[in-house]
Design an enzyme around this catalytic site. Structure first.
Site, PDB file in Angstrom:
ATOM      1  N   ASN A 297       0.961  -1.122   0.074  1.00  0.00           N
ATOM      2  CA  ASN A 297      -0.016   0.082  -0.002  1.00  0.00           C
ATOM      3  C   ASN A 297       0.988   1.175   0.051  1.00  0.00           C
ATOM      4  O   ASN A 297       1.380   1.547   1.021  1.00  0.00           O
ATOM      5  CB  ASN A 297      -0.967  -0.007   1.175  1.00  0.00           C
ATOM      6  CG  ASN A 297      -1.850   1.248   1.155  1.00  0.00           C
ATOM      7  OD1 ASN A 297      -1.988   1.966   0.263  1.00  0.00           O
ATOM      8  ND2 ASN A 297      -2.225   1.521   2.395  1.00  0.00           N
ATOM      9  N   TRP A 298       0.974   1.946  -1.130  1.00  0.00           N
ATOM     10  CA  TRP A 298       2.095   2.978  -1.394  1.00  0.00           C
ATOM     11  C   TRP A 298       1.364   4.264  -0.606  1.00  0.00           C
ATOM     12  O   TRP A 298       2.220   5.371  -0.346  1.00  0.00           O
ATOM     13  CB  TRP A 298       2.084   3.179  -2.516  1.00  0.00           C
ATOM     14  CG  TRP A 298       2.990   2.339  -3.312  1.00  0.00           C
ATOM     15  CD1 TRP A 298       3.738   1.413  -2.815  1.00  0.00           C
ATOM     16  CD2 TRP A 298       3.356   2.134  -4.871  1.00  0.00           C
ATOM     17  NE1 TRP A 298       4.791   0.461  -3.555  1.00  0.00           N
ATOM     18  CE2 TRP A 298       4.309   1.066  -5.052  1.00  0.00           C
ATOM     19  CE3 TRP A 298       3.111   2.733  -6.069  1.00  0.00           C
ATOM     20  CZ2 TRP A 298       4.901   0.766  -6.143  1.00  0.00           C
ATOM     21  CZ3 TRP A 298       3.483   2.563  -7.077  1.00  0.00           C
ATOM     22  CH2 TRP A 298       4.336   1.456  -7.205  1.00  0.00           C
ATOM     23  N   LYS A 299       0.147   4.285  -0.382  1.00  0.00           N
ATOM     24  CA  LYS A 299      -0.505   5.415   0.063  1.00  0.00           C
ATOM     25  C   LYS A 299      -0.201   6.721  -0.718  1.00  0.00           C
ATOM     26  O   LYS A 299      -0.319   6.638  -1.830  1.00  0.00           O
ATOM     27  CB  LYS A 299      -0.150   5.836   1.695  1.00  0.00           C
ATOM     28  CG  LYS A 299      -0.038   4.676   2.442  1.00  0.00           C
ATOM     29  CD  LYS A 299       0.483   4.656   3.985  1.00  0.00           C
ATOM     30  CE  LYS A 299       0.141   3.497   4.729  1.00  0.00           C
ATOM     31  NZ  LYS A 299       0.583   3.432   5.998  1.00  0.00           N
TER      32      LYS A 299
ATOM     33  N   SER B 226       3.490  -1.968  10.028  1.00  0.00           N
ATOM     34  CA  SER B 226       4.875  -2.085  10.004  1.00  0.00           C
ATOM     35  C   SER B 226       5.324  -3.541   9.664  1.00  0.00           C
ATOM     36  O   SER B 226       6.076  -4.119  10.576  1.00  0.00           O
ATOM     37  CB  SER B 226       5.449  -1.671  11.921  1.00  0.00           C
ATOM     38  OG  SER B 226       4.870  -0.273  11.777  1.00  0.00           O
TER      39      SER B 226
ATOM     40  N   GLY C 297       2.545   2.745  10.440  1.00  0.00           N
ATOM     41  CA  GLY C 297       3.729   3.763  10.119  1.00  0.00           C
ATOM     42  C   GLY C 297       4.478   3.901  11.456  1.00  0.00           C
ATOM     43  O   GLY C 297       5.210   4.886  11.358  1.00  0.00           O
TER      44      GLY C 297
ATOM     45  N   HIS D   5      -9.149   1.591   5.492  1.00  0.00           N
ATOM     46  CA  HIS D   5      -7.687   1.606   6.225  1.00  0.00           C
ATOM     47  C   HIS D   5      -7.839   2.793   7.430  1.00  0.00           C
ATOM     48  O   HIS D   5      -8.626   3.682   7.350  1.00  0.00           O
ATOM     49  CB  HIS D   5      -6.872   2.150   5.049  1.00  0.00           C
ATOM     50  CG  HIS D   5      -5.540   2.009   5.599  1.00  0.00           C
ATOM     51  ND1 HIS D   5      -4.962   2.955   6.337  1.00  0.00           N
ATOM     52  CD2 HIS D   5      -4.492   1.255   5.346  1.00  0.00           C
ATOM     53  CE1 HIS D   5      -3.575   2.723   6.513  1.00  0.00           C
ATOM     54  NE2 HIS D   5      -3.356   1.702   6.058  1.00  0.00           N
TER      55      HIS D   5
ATOM     56  N   GLY E 139       3.215  -1.523   4.249  1.00  0.00           N
ATOM     57  CA  GLY E 139       3.306  -0.100   3.933  1.00  0.00           C
ATOM     58  C   GLY E 139       4.664   0.705   3.481  1.00  0.00           C
ATOM     59  O   GLY E 139       4.986   0.208   2.328  1.00  0.00           O
TER      60      GLY E 139
ATOM     61  N   GLU F  26      -6.018   5.084   8.252  1.00  0.00           N
ATOM     62  CA  GLU F  26      -5.769   6.478   7.794  1.00  0.00           C
ATOM     63  C   GLU F  26      -6.960   7.215   7.211  1.00  0.00           C
ATOM     64  O   GLU F  26      -7.160   8.321   7.423  1.00  0.00           O
ATOM     65  CB  GLU F  26      -4.682   6.626   6.880  1.00  0.00           C
ATOM     66  CG  GLU F  26      -3.452   6.232   7.576  1.00  0.00           C
ATOM     67  CD  GLU F  26      -2.165   5.734   6.776  1.00  0.00           C
ATOM     68  OE1 GLU F  26      -0.967   5.650   7.395  1.00  0.00           O
ATOM     69  OE2 GLU F  26      -2.409   5.698   5.484  1.00  0.00           O
TER      70      GLU F  26
ATOM     71  N   GLU G 228      -5.289  -4.831  10.994  1.00  0.00           N
ATOM     72  CA  GLU G 228      -4.202  -3.649  11.106  1.00  0.00           C
ATOM     73  C   GLU G 228      -4.362  -2.915  12.534  1.00  0.00           C
ATOM     74  O   GLU G 228      -5.201  -1.915  12.495  1.00  0.00           O
ATOM     75  CB  GLU G 228      -4.206  -2.899  10.002  1.00  0.00           C
ATOM     76  CG  GLU G 228      -5.771  -2.169   9.623  1.00  0.00           C
ATOM     77  CD  GLU G 228      -5.362  -0.852   8.669  1.00  0.00           C
ATOM     78  OE1 GLU G 228      -4.531  -0.685   7.963  1.00  0.00           O
ATOM     79  OE2 GLU G 228      -6.312   0.103   8.981  1.00  0.00           O
TER      80      GLU G 228
END
Length: 250
Positions: free
Chosen positions: A9-11, A214, A174, A95, A235, A97, A168
């Site tokens: 997942n590149w965000k 992580s 992160g 997600h 991530g 975020e 998650e």
């Protein structure tokens, strides 16, 4: 048998050119898709060029989000119908975020999951638990269970067969602080048991459940050795082709 998945997942990272270059670097070094499925979730601008670059390889390209309407006056949103027509068949939803920064709640996630499935997309539905809640209430990971009950509400057995769940812990996203493999297995086991309660054992045994938070080359092998963990959602370490391939070829 559940085929394991390793998904990056590149965000909000990488330009279109960088994304295409990454695909070209890794696409010929991936295991066959019938042994391990590999995928990358990227910002919307990069999706179509990545699909084109990955053509003929085992690599799948995923969206990081979509809206719950197919079209309309929704400035800035991404249509699930348009994603599917562009060759994108997987999407990450819920997600932590998105929940924290954009205040998405379980009711909205449930609408998005249904919209994705209606349009032929396979959603990866994320559910978290917070360390603060676990410490304060001695609640272990049951918060994630409550999320699953809400996010999958109203889906039938055929729908669930096209859903992947990602556990998650939000405190691990992160942060560099991953759950250990036993904690991750506990969360994934409880999620599977919840799906068992909702849809029965056969369905629960076919739903793939990932761990995200992580993930690194150092801990991926231990995670994926657990019986209820069917893969990882990566991530930061998915941004470098070398570390991504190290995780994939663990």
């Amino acid at each position: 048998m559940r085929i394991p998945i390793i998904a990056g997942n590149w965000k909000m990272h990488k330009t279109v050119a960088e994304a295409v270059a990454f695909v070209n670097q890794v696409k010929d070094q991936l295991p066959p898709a019938d042994q391990l499925q590999t995928a990358l979730a990227a910002p919307t601008l990069s999706l179509v060029p990545m699909v084109q670059a990955a053509a003929g390889s085992p690599l799948k390209v995923m969206a990081e989000n979509c809206y719950y309407q197919d079209e309309g006056a929704y400035t800035g949103e991404t249509s699930p119908y348009a994603l599917y027509q562009a060759g994108i068949h997987h999407v990450i939803l819920g997600h932590s975020e998105r929940r924290n920064y954009f205040h998405e709640d379980d009711e909205l996630i449930n609408k998005k999951v249904k919209a994705a499935l209606r349009n032929g997309l396979c959603p990866i539905v994320c559910c978290d638990d917070t360390m603060a809640r676990r410490i304060a209430a001695d609640d272990k990971i049951h918060w994630a269970v409550n999320r699953i009950l809400a996010d999958l509400k109203g889906l039938n057995e055929a729908d669930i067969c096209n859903v992947t769940v990602a556990y998650e812990p939000s405190w691990a996203i992160g942060s560099g602080q991953s759950a250990d493999s036993d904690q991750a297995e506990e969360g994934c086991y409880l999620i599977r048991q919840t799906i068992n309660d909702m849809y029965g054992e056969d369905v629960a045994n076919n739903v793939r459940i990932l761990y995200g938070g992580s993930v690194t080359p150092a801990n991926a092998r231990a995670m994926m050795a657990k019986s209820d963990i069917d893969g990882v959602l990566v991530g930061t370490d998915s941004l470098d082709p070398r570390t991504f391939l190290e995780i994939v070829n663990h």
